[in-house]
Design an enzyme around this catalytic site. Structure first.
Site, PDB file in Angstrom:
ATOM      1  N   SER A  32       0.823  -1.218   0.000  1.00 31.73           N
ATOM      2  CA  SER A  32       0.000   0.000   0.000  1.00 31.73           C
ATOM      3  C   SER A  32       0.852   1.261   0.000  1.00 31.73           C
ATOM      4  O   SER A  32       1.650   1.465   0.904  1.00 31.73           O
ATOM      5  CB  SER A  32      -0.889   0.054   1.253  1.00 31.73           C
ATOM      6  N   HIS A  63      -3.227   0.357  -5.204  1.00 27.93           N
ATOM      7  CA  HIS A  63      -2.592  -0.830  -5.789  1.00 27.93           C
ATOM      8  C   HIS A  63      -2.893  -0.824  -7.284  1.00 27.93           C
ATOM      9  O   HIS A  63      -4.017  -1.102  -7.692  1.00 27.93           O
ATOM     10  CB  HIS A  63      -3.152  -2.116  -5.154  1.00 27.93           C
ATOM     11  N   HIS A  85      -5.151  -9.326  -2.593  1.00 32.66           N
ATOM     12  CA  HIS A  85      -5.456  -9.658  -1.199  1.00 32.66           C
ATOM     13  C   HIS A  85      -6.611 -10.651  -1.109  1.00 32.66           C
ATOM     14  O   HIS A  85      -7.548 -10.618  -1.910  1.00 32.66           O
ATOM     15  CB  HIS A  85      -5.866  -8.402  -0.419  1.00 32.66           C
ATOM     16  N   TYR A  87      -8.927 -10.442   1.055  1.00 33.70           N
ATOM     17  CA  TYR A  87     -10.194  -9.734   1.328  1.00 33.70           C
ATOM     18  C   TYR A  87     -10.872  -9.219   0.060  1.00 33.70           C
ATOM     19  O   TYR A  87     -12.034  -8.832   0.093  1.00 33.70           O
ATOM     20  CB  TYR A  87      -9.981  -8.589   2.343  1.00 33.70           C
ATOM     21  N   GLU A  88     -10.163  -9.219  -1.044  1.00 31.95           N
ATOM     22  CA  GLU A  88     -10.797  -8.816  -2.312  1.00 31.95           C
ATOM     23  C   GLU A  88     -11.718  -9.928  -2.832  1.00 31.95           C
ATOM     24  O   GLU A  88     -12.404  -9.746  -3.834  1.00 31.95           O
ATOM     25  CB  GLU A  88      -9.724  -8.484  -3.350  1.00 31.95           C
ATOM     26  N   ALA A 115       2.368  -2.313   4.156  1.00 35.04           N
ATOM     27  CA  ALA A 115       2.036  -1.360   5.209  1.00 35.04           C
ATOM     28  C   ALA A 115       1.403  -2.178   6.322  1.00 35.04           C
ATOM     29  O   ALA A 115       0.600  -3.072   6.042  1.00 35.04           O
ATOM     30  CB  ALA A 115       1.058  -0.326   4.689  1.00 35.04           C
ATOM     31  N   MET A 216      -2.590  -7.445   6.206  1.00 36.66           N
ATOM     32  CA  MET A 216      -3.554  -8.272   5.460  1.00 36.66           C
ATOM     33  C   MET A 216      -2.919  -8.949   4.245  1.00 36.66           C
ATOM     34  O   MET A 216      -3.599  -9.220   3.250  1.00 36.66           O
ATOM     35  CB  MET A 216      -4.735  -7.391   5.023  1.00 36.66           C
ATOM     36  N   SER A 217      -1.629  -9.200   4.330  1.00 34.15           N
ATOM     37  CA  SER A 217      -0.950  -9.763   3.152  1.00 34.15           C
ATOM     38  C   SER A 217       0.295 -10.531   3.589  1.00 34.15           C
ATOM     39  O   SER A 217       0.463 -10.874   4.753  1.00 34.15           O
ATOM     40  CB  SER A 217      -0.541  -8.636   2.193  1.00 34.15           C
ATOM     41  N   ASN A 240       0.569   2.810  10.946  1.00 32.71           N
ATOM     42  CA  ASN A 240      -0.264   3.247  12.073  1.00 32.71           C
ATOM     43  C   ASN A 240       0.104   2.363  13.265  1.00 32.71           C
ATOM     44  O   ASN A 240       0.701   1.305  13.083  1.00 32.71           O
ATOM     45  CB  ASN A 240      -1.760   3.112  11.745  1.00 32.71           C
ATOM     46  N   HIS A 263      -7.678   3.977   5.509  1.00 32.47           N
ATOM     47  CA  HIS A 263      -6.906   3.491   4.364  1.00 32.47           C
ATOM     48  C   HIS A 263      -6.100   4.632   3.751  1.00 32.47           C
ATOM     49  O   HIS A 263      -4.957   4.455   3.341  1.00 32.47           O
ATOM     50  CB  HIS A 263      -7.794   2.825   3.310  1.00 32.47           C
TER      51      HIS A 263
HETATM   52  N1  HPA Z   1      -4.200  -3.625  10.689  1.00 30.07           N
HETATM   53  C1  HPA Z   1      -4.238  -4.456   9.632  1.00 30.07           C
HETATM   54  N2  HPA Z   1      -3.696  -4.164   8.475  1.00 30.07           N
HETATM   55  C2  HPA Z   1      -3.052  -3.009   8.342  1.00 30.07           C
HETATM   56  C3  HPA Z   1      -2.975  -2.093   9.399  1.00 30.07           C
HETATM   57  C4  HPA Z   1      -3.581  -2.420  10.644  1.00 30.07           C
HETATM   58  O1  HPA Z   1      -3.550  -1.665  11.620  1.00 30.07           O
HETATM   59  N3  HPA Z   1      -2.276  -1.025   8.948  1.00 30.07           N
HETATM   60  C5  HPA Z   1      -1.940  -1.297   7.657  1.00 30.07           C
HETATM   61  N4  HPA Z   1      -2.419  -2.489   7.291  1.00 30.07           N
END
Ligand code: HPA
Length: 292
Positions: A32, A63, A85, A87-88, A115, A216-217, A240, A263
């Site tokens: 990301s 992406h 991903h 989740y897609e 990320a 998530m990857s 974050n 996001h």
């Molecule tokens: N959680 C899950 N996936 C993420 C996060 C998070 O805090 N930050 C970036 N991708």
């Protein structure tokens, strides 16, 4: 009966070869907000995923959905500008198919970036963490990318993951980071499904099981890379921090909802770390011939 995986891979490789005769040694997966790393690829040729048979399109903002083949630090590379991903709505096989393609194109090394949310209490937004190990939570729960019949031409039925993240490449990255005066965290990445972010209780759970960052990857991609015998180097950009605070008492005033979409924040923080990660990856590539 559906086409065998290895035939699908060969069809994808053939389509990519129509665009470029680069024989990449290194595959890069750009997470990301990190897709702009490809701007430094010399003579880069883009191959959109929708031009490649059996590749799923990328549907996520930030992406782009293309391979870029060219040279970086004088090495032939293929970069994924945008990953796929779970989740897609894609299967683990689909999300990791590009890793199979990179392997079949000739890549011996995979450099993954993402990320991630920082869980380790010392982590701050903007930190770069070298991934030293992972917890493949989806895989442990029955959604391993190697689930199903195994093609011995692609790799062994049972894959050793005792050194999923290559120690020699990791040591090289640490040295390069030192030369660049860039501080590098070392930590364990946990892959969850997403797309929802974690609850505070889930963050506390992840901390208990030893995760330092969550995303998530990546873990599934690394499993497939190891299945194919690629050596892996991974970096998380801490976009974050996930605090895992207990729920607020209802009497307490509620904070105003953050104006920014999370996001979007992830993309913004990624932008700030690009120069660091780019310098680090370039430095590693420059010295890669020493360890191949
Ligand atoms: N959680 C899950 N996936 C993420 C996060 C998070 O805090 N930050 C970036 N991708």
């Amino acid at each position: 009966m559906s086409m065998h995986l290895s035939e699908q891979i060969q069809a994808s490789v053939a389509a990519i070869r129509q665009y470029s005769d680069t024989e990449p040694l290194v595959g890069l997966i750009l997470g990301s907000g990190l897709g702009t790393l490809v701007e430094s690829i010399e003579g880069g040729v883009a191959v959109p995923y929708d031009q490649i048979p059996h590749m799923a399109p990328s549907t996520v903002l930030g992406h782009q959905g293309q391979f870029i083949l060219g040279r970086l630090a004088d090495l032939p590379v293929v970069a994924m500008q945008g990953r796929l991903h779970f989740y897609e709505g894609y299967s683990m096989g689909q999300t990791t198919f590009p890793v199979r393609v990179m392997r079949a194109l000739g890549c011996q090394v995979l450099i993954v970036t993402n990320a991630a949310g920082g869980i380790h209490p010392d982590y701050q937004v903007g930190d770069v963490m070298r991934i030293v190990d992972h917890v493949n939570l989806l895989g442990m729960a029955g959604n391993n990318p190697l689930y199903g019949p195994n093609d011995p031409a692609l790799g062994p039925r049972f894959v050793e993951l005792g050194e999923a993240y290559d120690l020699e490449l990791g040591a090289l990255a640490d040295e390069v980071a030192g030369e660049l005066d860039l501080s590098l965290q070392h930590g364990i990445y946990a892959q969850l499904s997403g797309p929802s972010f974690e609850t505070p209780a889930e963050i506390r759970f992840l901390r208990l099981i030893g995760a330092d960052a969550v995303g998530m990857s990546t873990a599934a991609e690394v499993v497939v890379a190891r299945h194919g015998g690629m050596r892996v180097l991974g970096f998380s950009h801490i976009s974050n921090v996930a605090l895992g605070e207990p729920p607020r008492a209802p009497a307490e005033p509620q904070p105003a909802l953050a104006a920014a979409d999370p996001h979007h924040e992830v993309l913004e923080a990624g932008r700030r770390a690009i120069p660091h990660l780019e310098a680090l990856i370039r430095g590693v590539l420059q010295r890669l011939p020493e360890v191949l």
